[in-house]
Scaffold this motif. Structure first.
Motif, mmCIF file in Angstrom:
data_model
loop_
_atom_site.group_PDB
_atom_site.id
_atom_site.type_symbol
_atom_site.label_atom_id
_atom_site.label_comp_id
_atom_site.label_asym_id
_atom_site.label_seq_id
_atom_site.Cartn_x
_atom_site.Cartn_y
_atom_site.Cartn_z
ATOM 1 N N GLY A 128 3.969 -1.483 -12.703
ATOM 2 C CA GLY A 128 3.357 -2.569 -13.441
ATOM 3 C C GLY A 128 1.950 -3.012 -13.205
ATOM 4 O O GLY A 128 1.560 -2.595 -12.177
ATOM 5 N N TYR A 129 1.327 -3.738 -13.997
ATOM 6 C CA TYR A 129 -0.111 -3.726 -13.752
ATOM 7 C C TYR A 129 -0.378 -4.624 -12.206
ATOM 8 O O TYR A 129 -1.232 -4.394 -11.597
ATOM 9 N N GLU A 130 0.459 -5.848 -11.782
ATOM 10 C CA GLU A 130 0.139 -6.645 -10.931
ATOM 11 C C GLU A 130 0.392 -5.709 -9.485
ATOM 12 O O GLU A 130 -0.281 -5.957 -8.307
ATOM 13 N N LEU A 131 1.176 -4.650 -9.644
ATOM 14 C CA LEU A 131 1.339 -3.833 -8.292
ATOM 15 C C LEU A 131 0.583 -2.954 -8.307
ATOM 16 O O LEU A 131 0.210 -2.257 -7.065
ATOM 17 N N HIS A 132 -0.246 -2.420 -9.337
ATOM 18 C CA HIS A 132 -1.253 -1.390 -8.953
ATOM 19 C C HIS A 132 -2.836 -1.887 -8.994
ATOM 20 O O HIS A 132 -3.920 -1.318 -8.443
ATOM 21 N N ALA A 133 -2.836 -3.108 -9.760
ATOM 22 C CA ALA A 133 -4.300 -3.430 -9.899
ATOM 23 C C ALA A 133 -5.083 -3.628 -8.746
ATOM 24 O O ALA A 133 -6.575 -3.292 -8.547
ATOM 25 N N ASN A 134 -4.530 -4.443 -7.832
ATOM 26 C CA ASN A 134 -5.269 -4.480 -6.661
ATOM 27 C C ASN A 134 -5.538 -3.252 -5.694
ATOM 28 O O ASN A 134 -6.144 -3.408 -4.452
ATOM 29 N N GLN A 135 -4.783 -2.320 -5.915
ATOM 30 C CA GLN A 135 -4.727 -1.179 -4.899
ATOM 31 C C GLN A 135 -5.811 0.023 -5.158
ATOM 32 O O GLN A 135 -6.080 0.814 -4.681
ATOM 33 N N GLY A 136 -6.108 -0.249 -6.612
ATOM 34 C CA GLY A 136 -7.123 0.936 -7.029
ATOM 35 C C GLY A 136 -6.608 2.043 -7.192
ATOM 36 O O GLY A 136 -7.109 3.056 -7.203
ATOM 37 N N TRP A 137 -5.268 2.214 -7.453
ATOM 38 C CA TRP A 137 -4.480 3.569 -7.701
ATOM 39 C C TRP A 137 -4.787 4.090 -8.959
ATOM 40 O O TRP A 137 -5.055 3.341 -10.009
ATOM 41 N N LYS A 138 -4.731 5.291 -8.978
ATOM 42 C CA LYS A 138 -4.842 6.102 -10.210
ATOM 43 C C LYS A 138 -3.625 6.810 -10.748
ATOM 44 O O LYS A 138 -2.721 7.241 -9.853
ATOM 45 N N GLU B 130 5.113 -1.482 1.785
ATOM 46 C CA GLU B 130 3.786 -0.732 1.776
ATOM 47 C C GLU B 130 2.859 -1.447 1.192
ATOM 48 O O GLU B 130 1.659 -1.704 1.574
ATOM 49 N N ALA B 131 3.276 -2.160 -0.019
ATOM 50 C CA ALA B 131 2.074 -2.812 -0.867
ATOM 51 C C ALA B 131 2.287 -4.434 -0.367
ATOM 52 O O ALA B 131 1.255 -5.131 -0.818
ATOM 53 N N LYS B 132 3.007 -4.778 0.336
ATOM 54 C CA LYS B 132 3.292 -6.299 0.829
ATOM 55 C C LYS B 132 3.536 -6.998 -0.414
ATOM 56 O O LYS B 132 2.569 -7.759 -0.748
ATOM 57 N N SER B 133 4.338 -6.788 -1.236
ATOM 58 C CA SER B 133 4.381 -7.198 -2.584
ATOM 59 C C SER B 133 5.931 -7.311 -3.124
ATOM 60 O O SER B 133 6.567 -6.437 -2.829
ATOM 61 N N THR B 134 6.271 -8.537 -3.719
ATOM 62 C CA THR B 134 7.711 -8.284 -4.178
ATOM 63 C C THR B 134 7.466 -7.696 -5.457
ATOM 64 O O THR B 134 6.596 -7.660 -6.387
ATOM 65 N N ALA B 135 8.620 -6.892 -5.535
ATOM 66 C CA ALA B 135 8.656 -6.004 -7.049
ATOM 67 C C ALA B 135 10.166 -6.003 -7.717
ATOM 68 O O ALA B 135 11.034 -6.078 -6.781
#
Lengths: 221, 424
Positions: free
Chosen positions: B169-179, B132-137
């Motif tokens: 973690g920061y990289e996972l949420h920083a670009n998504q604008g999630w709260k 969903e986030a198109k990211s490795t985690a």
């Protein structure tokens, strides 16, 4: 007592043909003999003297002292025999320049000390008229005195015979006479004197005069 | 008239020759002894420095060990229990253990009452691609700390993630604008954001945490975990092997590794400092040894050269002496001196000159050495005076003289007295 039997000695000077210094020389000397050998230079006189003095081995023949072939002995034995039996007097004296007269007379004590050596050396110096010079070195002595020191040195070891090579060659007539007197006296007391000389007067003192020519010993008629 | 008298009189008579020989021997002994004393001093000084440095290194490391014991005991270590069959190379490369082990292992540890371990945390860790986030985690399933029975509960280091929640973690949420409190989808499951982690600059920035049970379910690994974190082990750094041994004894089919502990970082920093100091001292030792080696090489070249030069001079002087004394040799041989005695006369003279020259040579060497400027050191010039070395040099003098005089002495002994007396 001193027998020289058919002795030959050859030299080969460098770059020259061999020279026969002695050619079958035979001579027998007994106690009391005063022998002289005259002859021209290079005739073999000194070679014979040195061979008789146990210093030069002949090529052939024998030299016997008291019946013993001296050149059959080892070098060390011959050196010891020379110390006991032979006295030398040379024209050039061969005194040791840094030793005083007393030490020069007693030189053979380096090999084997003489009993009462100093007393004997002093007595010899008195006999030869050089006692007043005992503490002087050869350089401080006259030529005649030096030869008397050399004679005292030869007599010091009580030798059986004295070999004298031109003993008066450098001496004035008075000194020469004194040296010859002493040699004659040594012979009169039972010693043997074997003298090589050019001097006819010195040769005339000998009881057994010889001449030598080209390695051959001749008895005057 | 003894041979010794002849010897002394001749020595005095040919005073120039004697003085030259004595000077040559004295000078040689002087130079060799000075060089040797300096070398001995240098050896002693180098030995002192090496010994002091060794003691300092030992002291530094002893102090370090003591400090480390105190510091690390207060800090605690973090260790991780992994399945025994887990390949560690793969673990370090992938950041998670592919192998798993039963979750109840953590209870075994908790019930065993290991006093050194303060916190136990079972986890299931996987690297995933978040569709969903198109990211490795890096996914970590956590259930919170396992309590220790019969002990006073400790304040937990990590709070558990409530069921249906997720921590990012920061990289996972920083670009998504999630709260915090937002609903998001992860691998097809819905989660409420429990916490958004600030930037840390490490792997935590790409890590997400969900409840362990949900993680097990997501990967069909119910009842399985792939690591137990044993945090803040109260032990000294030096005792870590004991902890490891204790843990693996309880869980034989596991292995224990140490990870990201402050104590370890501090220990490493201190180790590095100690290593730097050790290297500095080793470099100093090396420099000192090189200086010593240079001086030894210099001495090993100089001394033979001096010996050779002196021997040549002494041999020449003795040859001249023999030539000057030919007449003496002739008459001495005529009065019965044997060849051996002639040899003895010349060799004895040489050895005596060697002994006579040796004493002033040594005295001058000691004097020169005492006045010589030495490098700054607590050692004094007397530390260069080694009796054995000086004794050997003392023996060397007559030996050199004897060796140098041997050929001319043999020549003297072999002189034919008949030839000498005949020539004259």
């Amino acid at each position: 007592m001193l027998n020289i039997v058919d002795v030959y000695k050859r030299y080969t000077p460098s770059g020259q043909s061999p020279v026969e210094a002695l050619r079958g020389v035979s001579l027998s000397l007994n106690p009391g003999d005063f022998a002289s050998i005259r002859g021209p230079s290079g005739c073999g006189k000194s070679t014979l003297l040195l061979s008789a003095g146990l210093l030069q081995r002949p090529d052939e023949g024998r030299i016997e002292l008291k019946g013993q072939d001296v050149y059959a002995l080892s070098r060390e034995e011959r050196a010891s025999l020379r110390r006991r039996e032979v006295g030398f007097v040379f024209q050039q004296f061969h005194l040791i320049p840094y030793l005083n007269l007393l030490d020069n007379i007693q030189l053979s004590d380096c090999v084997e000390p003489e009993e009462h050596g100093e007393e004997r050396a002093t007595a010899l110096a008195e006999q030869l008229g050089i006692a007043h010079r005992l503490q002087h070195t050869p350089g401080e002595l006259s030529v005649g005195e030096r030869q008397r020191v050399a004679l005292a040195r030869a007599l010091y070891g009580k030798p059986s015979y004295i070999l004298a090579d031109e003993p008066t060659g450098n001496l004035d007539p008075d000194s020469a006479k004194r040296v010859l007197d002493e040699l004659a006296q040594f012979a009169e007391h039972g010693g043997i004197v074997f003298m090589v000389t050019h001097d006819p007067e010195a040769a005339a003192r000998a009881t057994r005069p010889f001449t030598m020519n080209q390695g051959l010993l001749e008895t005057p008629a | 008239m003894k041979l010794s008298r002849l010897f002394w009189r001749e020595l005095k008579f040919r005073s120039l020759h004697s003085i030259l020989s004595l000077l040559a021997v004295s000078l040689t002994v002087g130079v060799i002894a000075t060089v040797q004393m300096r070398l001995e001093w240098r050896r002693a000084d180098t030995e002192r420095v090496l010994s002091e440095n060794k003691a300092e290194v030992e002291q530094v490391f002893a102090k370090l060990e003591d400090e480390m014991r105190k510091i690390t005991k207060a800090m605690g270590f973090n260790v991780m229990v992994l399945p025994a069959e887990q390949n560690l190379a793969d673990f370090y490369a992938n950041d998670f253990a592919a192998k798993t082990m039963p979750e109840n292992y953590v209870n075994t540890l908790a019930n065993a009452g290991i006093v050194t371990v303060q916190h136990l945390l079972p986890i299931l860790q996987k690297k995933v691609f978040w569709e969903e986030a198109k990211s490795t985690a890096l996914l970590i399933g956590v259930r919170g700390e396992v309590p220790f029975p019969d002990t006073v509960p400790k304040s937990p280091l990590l709070q558990p993630v409530p069921k249906g929640h997720i921590v990012l973690g920061y990289e996972l949420h920083a670009n998504q604008g999630w709260k915090q409190g937002d609903q998001i989808s992860f691998q097809g499951a819905e989660f409420t954001i429990h916490e958004l982690k600030p930037q840390k600059g490490n792997k935590d920035d790409i890590t997400l945490w969900i409840p362990l049970e949900q993680a097990q379910s997501m990967f069909d690994l119910e009842g399985e975990i792939n690591a137990i974190l044993a945090l803040q082990c109260k032990c000294a750094w030096a005792d870590i092997a004991k902890v490891r041994e204790e843990l693996t004894k309880l869980l034989p089919d596991t292995q224990v590794i140490e990870f990201s502990s402050r104590a370890l970082a501090r220990a490493e920093a201190r180790n590095q400092a100690a290593d730097a100091r050790k290297k500095g001292l080793e470099q100093e030792n090396l420099n000192r040894q090189q200086i010593l080696l240079r001086e030894e090489r210099f001495a090993s070249t100089l001394i033979p050269l001096i010996c050779l030069g002196t021997m040549s001079l002494l041999a020449a002087l003795t040859f001249v002496n023999v030539r000057d004394r030919k007449s003496e040799i002739g008459i001495l041989r005529a009065v019965g001196l044997s060849r051996a005695k002639v040899l003895q006369l010349f060799l004895g003279k040489a050895a005596s000159l060697g002994l006579l020259g040796m004493l002033p040579g040594l005295a001058v060497a000691v004097l020169v050495f005492s006045q010589l400027g030495l490098p700054e050191s607590p050692l004094s010039w007397q530390d260069g005076l080694k009796p054995l070395s000086l004794s050997l040099i003392a023996l060397l003098a007559p030996l050199l003289q004897g060796i140098a005089a041997w050929p001319p002495a043999v020549w003297a002994a072999n002189q034919d007295p008949a030839t000498i007396l005949h020539e004259d």
